[in-house]
Design a protein around this motif. Structure first.
Motif, PDB file in Angstrom:
ATOM      1  N   UNK A 210      13.284  77.165  50.444  1.00  0.00           N
ATOM      2  CA  UNK A 210      14.683  77.098  50.867  1.00  0.00           C
ATOM      3  C   UNK A 210      15.476  76.119  49.996  1.00  0.00           C
ATOM      4  N   UNK A 211      14.811  75.529  49.004  1.00  0.00           N
ATOM      5  CA  UNK A 211      15.418  74.497  48.175  1.00  0.00           C
ATOM      6  C   UNK A 211      16.324  75.119  47.114  1.00  0.00           C
ATOM      7  N   UNK A 212      17.580  74.699  47.084  1.00  0.00           N
ATOM      8  CA  UNK A 212      18.565  75.089  46.067  1.00  0.00           C
ATOM      9  C   UNK A 212      18.695  76.598  45.874  1.00  0.00           C
ATOM     10  N   UNK A 213      18.515  77.355  46.919  1.00  0.00           N
ATOM     11  CA  UNK A 213      18.730  78.798  46.824  1.00  0.00           C
ATOM     12  C   UNK A 213      20.216  79.080  46.975  1.00  0.00           C
ATOM     13  N   UNK A 214      20.714  79.982  46.134  1.00  0.00           N
ATOM     14  CA  UNK A 214      22.137  80.291  46.179  1.00  0.00           C
ATOM     15  C   UNK A 214      22.356  81.706  45.654  1.00  0.00           C
TER      16      UNK A 214
ATOM     17  N   UNK B 201      28.485  82.385  45.584  1.00  0.00           N
ATOM     18  CA  UNK B 201      28.579  80.968  45.961  1.00  0.00           C
ATOM     19  C   UNK B 201      28.418  80.062  44.745  1.00  0.00           C
ATOM     20  N   UNK B 202      27.492  80.435  43.865  1.00  0.00           N
ATOM     21  CA  UNK B 202      27.266  79.648  42.647  1.00  0.00           C
ATOM     22  C   UNK B 202      28.527  79.625  41.780  1.00  0.00           C
ATOM     23  N   UNK B 203      29.140  80.787  41.602  1.00  0.00           N
ATOM     24  CA  UNK B 203      30.338  80.885  40.774  1.00  0.00           C
ATOM     25  C   UNK B 203      31.527  80.158  41.406  1.00  0.00           C
ATOM     26  N   UNK B 204      31.684  80.295  42.731  1.00  0.00           N
ATOM     27  CA  UNK B 204      32.791  79.623  43.409  1.00  0.00           C
ATOM     28  C   UNK B 204      32.642  78.105  43.344  1.00  0.00           C
TER      29      UNK B 204
ATOM     30  N   UNK C 230      32.209  76.686  27.996  1.00  0.00           N
ATOM     31  CA  UNK C 230      31.898  77.292  29.300  1.00  0.00           C
ATOM     32  C   UNK C 230      30.393  77.506  29.435  1.00  0.00           C
ATOM     33  N   UNK C 231      29.805  78.103  28.413  1.00  0.00           N
ATOM     34  CA  UNK C 231      28.366  78.393  28.459  1.00  0.00           C
ATOM     35  C   UNK C 231      27.556  77.097  28.599  1.00  0.00           C
ATOM     36  N   UNK C 232      27.920  76.087  27.831  1.00  0.00           N
ATOM     37  CA  UNK C 232      27.197  74.814  27.894  1.00  0.00           C
ATOM     38  C   UNK C 232      27.310  74.188  29.284  1.00  0.00           C
ATOM     39  N   UNK C 233      28.492  74.252  29.865  1.00  0.00           N
ATOM     40  CA  UNK C 233      28.678  73.665  31.193  1.00  0.00           C
ATOM     41  C   UNK C 233      27.925  74.442  32.267  1.00  0.00           C
ATOM     42  N   UNK C 234      27.882  75.758  32.147  1.00  0.00           N
ATOM     43  CA  UNK C 234      27.117  76.568  33.115  1.00  0.00           C
ATOM     44  C   UNK C 234      25.626  76.263  33.004  1.00  0.00           C
ATOM     45  N   UNK C 235      25.143  76.025  31.793  1.00  0.00           N
ATOM     46  CA  UNK C 235      23.727  75.717  31.610  1.00  0.00           C
ATOM     47  C   UNK C 235      23.384  74.300  32.038  1.00  0.00           C
ATOM     48  N   UNK C 236      24.378  73.441  32.080  1.00  0.00           N
ATOM     49  CA  UNK C 236      24.122  72.038  32.470  1.00  0.00           C
ATOM     50  C   UNK C 236      23.736  72.021  33.907  1.00  0.00           C
TER      51      UNK C 236
END
Length: 174
Positions: free
Chosen positions: A47-51, A55-58, A168-174
């Motif tokens: 149940x840990x960090x499931x999304x 929800x992830x995008x928002x 954008x890509x770098x921030x999403x991967x962070x």
């Protein structure tokens, strides 16, 4: 006493037999490969960090709204982040979009979203005939290939838009 030493040496030789070492290494590799599979698929019982993707995008959009570093949508045709999210769900049909996942499964889904984002990348400037001729240049080595000309134009003209996409890509991967 010598017999015990000989038995111990025989046991050491058997334990260090190249065939046995190879067998042990292969067994360890198989166990590791089976474990990596579970990590990359995500552990569904956890149940840990499931999304889910929406929800992830928002959450990402809420955290970075108003950022000057990058745009939250890949193209000006998307008026809002919600339009982009609906596109990912309905048109791009990102795998496991509505499923809560974690770990490797979440990373694999993210890679698909980032590839989709990157495919919208474009150079948003006009290129004149004179610039194309100048980029073609004159070399002492003979014919200049059009691929080289395009690479030069992208390097000269596309830096600003590419910087935002990569941001954008770098921030999403962070």
């Amino acid at each position: 006493a010598n017999e015990r030493i000989i038995e111990a040496l025989d046991a050491d030789i058997a334990a260090n037999d190249p065939t046995m070492v190879l067998h042990t290494i292969r067994d360890a590799g198989m166990v590791f490969a089976q474990a990596v599979k579970h990590v990359m698929e995500g552990f569904l019982m956890s149940e840990v960090k499931r999304v889910d993707m929406r929800s992830e995008m928002q959450a990402f959009a809420d955290e970075h709204r108003g950022s000057a570093e990058f745009d939250l949508t890949p193209h000006e045709g998307f008026q809002t982040t919600e339009e982009y999210i609906r596109f990912l769900q309905d048109v791009a049909q990102i795998p496991a979009f509505g499923v809560e996942v974690n770990g490797g499964a979440q990373f694999l889904r993210l890679k698909v979203e980032l590839e989709t984002f990157f495919r919208f990348c474009e150079i948003k400037v006009d290129v004149t005939e004179k610039e194309v001729i100048n980029m073609r240049g004159v070399t002492g080595y003979g014919h200049v290939h059009w691929g080289d000309v395009i690479a030069k134009l992208v390097a000269a003209k596309g830096n600003d838009s590419m910087t935002k996409v990569v941001g954008y890509i770098a921030e999403r991967l962070r």
